[in-house]
Design an enzyme around this catalytic site. Structure first.
Site, PDB file in Angstrom:
ATOM      1  N   GLY B  57       0.809  -1.205   0.000  1.00 14.96           N
ATOM      2  CA  GLY B  57       0.000   0.000   0.000  1.00 14.96           C
ATOM      3  C   GLY B  57       0.847   1.260   0.000  1.00 14.96           C
ATOM      4  N   SER B  58       0.262   2.349  -0.486  1.00 14.97           N
ATOM      5  CA  SER B  58       0.909   3.649  -0.402  1.00 14.97           C
ATOM      6  C   SER B  58       0.697   4.235   1.001  1.00 14.97           C
ATOM      7  CB  SER B  58       0.318   4.600  -1.443  1.00 14.97           C
ATOM      8  OG  SER B  58       0.657   4.166  -2.735  1.00 14.97           O
ATOM      9  N   GLY B  59       1.388   5.355   1.252  1.00 13.26           N
ATOM     10  CA  GLY B  59       1.246   6.024   2.545  1.00 13.26           C
ATOM     11  C   GLY B  59       2.410   5.760   3.472  1.00 13.26           C
ATOM     12  N   HIS B  60       3.347   4.896   3.037  1.00 13.22           N
ATOM     13  CA  HIS B  60       4.509   4.569   3.867  1.00 13.22           C
ATOM     14  C   HIS B  60       5.796   5.150   3.292  1.00 13.22           C
ATOM     15  CE1 HIS B  60       1.759   1.846   5.772  1.00 13.22           C
ATOM     16  NE2 HIS B  60       1.613   1.128   4.674  1.00 13.22           N
ATOM     17  N   ASP B 113      -2.076  -8.188   0.745  1.00 10.94           N
ATOM     18  CA  ASP B 113      -0.876  -8.311  -0.079  1.00 10.94           C
ATOM     19  C   ASP B 113      -0.615  -9.772  -0.438  1.00 10.94           C
ATOM     20  OD1 ASP B 113       0.123  -5.525  -0.269  1.00 10.94           O
ATOM     21  OD2 ASP B 113       0.295  -5.679   1.907  1.00 10.94           O
ATOM     22  N   HIS B 222      -0.531   0.794  10.005  1.00 13.35           N
ATOM     23  CA  HIS B 222      -1.835   1.201   9.476  1.00 13.35           C
ATOM     24  C   HIS B 222      -2.781   1.504  10.623  1.00 13.35           C
ATOM     25  CE1 HIS B 222       0.019  -1.777   6.790  1.00 13.35           C
ATOM     26  NE2 HIS B 222      -0.276  -0.908   5.865  1.00 13.35           N
TER      27      HIS B 222
END
Lengths: 334, 334
Positions: B57-60, B113, B222
């Site tokens: 996921g994005s955001g990291h 994932d 998250h």
């Protein structure tokens, strides 16, 4: 409500940070014996090389510590949070990096820094260490363009220090290093926007107040008032506002090259910075300008302030060579 | 109250970020034609080399994009914020980096994932691309030590990907790269603490609630629940709590070496990270362990979450060589 911070006693924050920096980067940095606020590059200073001393208040990390290393600054004098270092660590830096051909002081244009660095320079003159000073004044929002000397130094420091540090590493004379530093500063333009405040470790209270839906264009990196308080706009609209001001002054011709920095003021994440970078690229494309190199991330922060700044350095052949010159700092490398 | 972000439409944030990444780093990264969520290293993949595909996921950020480059990962498949990428970009990554000797998938152990990368691997088998998978499970707070396979992958990714990427660059076989990746993961331990939440671009609402004076030990990247909600303690006390858990499991002998990462979850500034680093060093000194290398900064974030994590990789001769192997990524270099 107090801001939550991972600190011990607020008054110890800067010294404990410096101990952590030395613990993390012993191959790059050391402190002068008995003078922990004078941090020196292990592989920078040498005989016959102009010594580059930077510095200023803490809370902007990786500015200034991150730009101390081979090919960049030789030393940084470290103040308390958002406060100038006193003359002693500045003098200790200069003595540690003096290679017999003079020392250049470079720092942002703030009254406290000017007073303390100037006092240090006067005392160093008694020791026959020749000191020159170049102030950085890249913040276009902080004074009109015909009063450039009144402007503050902000994130553009990164490119300006980089150019001067390369000139030192290439063994330019003190006259030439000073000329390069002034030239680099004159061609560097930054403008920022703040969305939320930060708080000092000693107070844990916000350093300014701002509404839930508001932003402040042109705010300084210590919370100095900006040019306009406005409702928060889209990333593209904000970036346009910053780029309009920068491009109006920069007056570059189509086909020329720029170095770009999209910088977080602290808590604005990379996702937002890259969204802004996309718009910077669109605006540069439209102006026919070429991105020679770019940096996106936390380069000159204000503790946990939310917001960002855009910097353009208007390159010529000389600045391009200096920006491309290798450097190796603990927190920055090219 | 809505979180303030420098974005345009929330739903466009990830794609616009990726456009900004490519605008900033064209020498390092490109996207597969027609598949913008499959980002490939310009100078990594080559014939005879195992291809390393990471993602999530994005955001990291800079995870995962920042670890794509020569000597590290060859490609990253990019999902929406905090959501797995679908199989298509994963397959596009694998096809773009396949050097004819197999591909290794590495990513954090999250159900979404696992499902999507496994689907991609099955379909790639039909194209006769051999895929192996190693999940990262470095978060010691996310399951007991006898259930390591249930743990999540967090900031330790940086060192684990680094070791596997070096093995690929050294032209190890697929069997050997897989062995190295499992070995690196088994010797990497992370634990974090969260002080405040983040919010997704689509909702602008905090992803969890936490009291003004509270912290949550062991919270996931998250916002997955941690092991304890406690009053905020001093940096030293918090670091001790993380280090106690890590050292208890690591069982290193005096004189052994570790790689250290003190990582911001997003808005925790470098000043606080270095204050924690100081305590990490004190604890390692007391245990007779040597810091071989250290990273301090934003390496695996949760948008603008406040908090930090500490990672130790317990080095042996093999991991030490792989961690020291050069790499050149847009956002990370050694």
């Amino acid at each position: 409500m107090k801001t939550k911070k991972l600190i011990n006693a607020g008054a110890d924050a800067v010294d404990e940070m410096l101990q952590g920096v030395l613990a993390a980067h012993p191959d790059h940095l050391y402190a002068v014996e008995g003078m922990p606020r004078a941090v020196i590059a292990r592989n920078g200073p040498r005989k016959g090389k102009v010594g580059l001393v930077i510095g200023g208040g803490s809370g902007h990390e990786p500015t200034f510590l991150g730009y101390v290393g081979k090919g960049l600054a030789d030393a940084a004098a470290i103040g308390n949070v958002f406060a100038s270092p006193p003359p002693d660590p500045i003098m200790a830096c200069a003595k540690a990096v003096d290679g017999g051909v003079g020392v250049l002081f470079m720092y942002g244009n703030y009254a406290g820094d000017v007073m303390n660095f100037d006092m240090a320079a006067e005392m160093l003159a008694l020791d026959e260490i020749k000191v020159r000073t170049v102030l950085t004044t890249d913040d276009v929002a902080s004074a009109p363009s015909d009063q450039r000397e009144k402007r503050r130094g902000v994130a553009g420091n990164v490119f300006i220090f980089k150019a001067a540090g390369a000139a030192c590493d290439l063994l330019y004379s003190l006259d030439e290093v000073e000329r390069v530093a002034r030239h680099a500063n004159a061609r560097t333009y930054t403008m920022g926007v703040a969305l939320s405040p930060c708080s000092l470790p000693q107070t844990l209270k916000p350093n300014f107040l701002i509404g839930d839906g508001e932003m402040e264009i042109g705010m300084g990196i210590h919370g100095e008032p900006g040019t306009a308080r406005e409702p928060l706009k889209s990333a593209d609209a904000v970036t346009d506002e910053l780029m309009d001001n920068i491009l109006r002054e920069m007056k570059a011709d189509r086909g020329e090259r720029v170095a770009v920095l999209v910088n977080s003021l602290g808590s604005t994440p990379m996702m937002e910075l890259y969204i802004m970078m996309r718009r910077v690229k669109a605006r540069l494309d439209a102006a026919g300008l070429i991105i020679h190199t770019s940096l996106v991330g936390n380069y000159c922060t204000s503790l946990e302030m939310a917001g960002a700044s855009v910097t353009l350095m208007h390159l010529d052949d000389e600045l391009r060579r200096l920006i491309d010159h290798p450097c190796d700092c603990a927190m920055f490398r090219r």
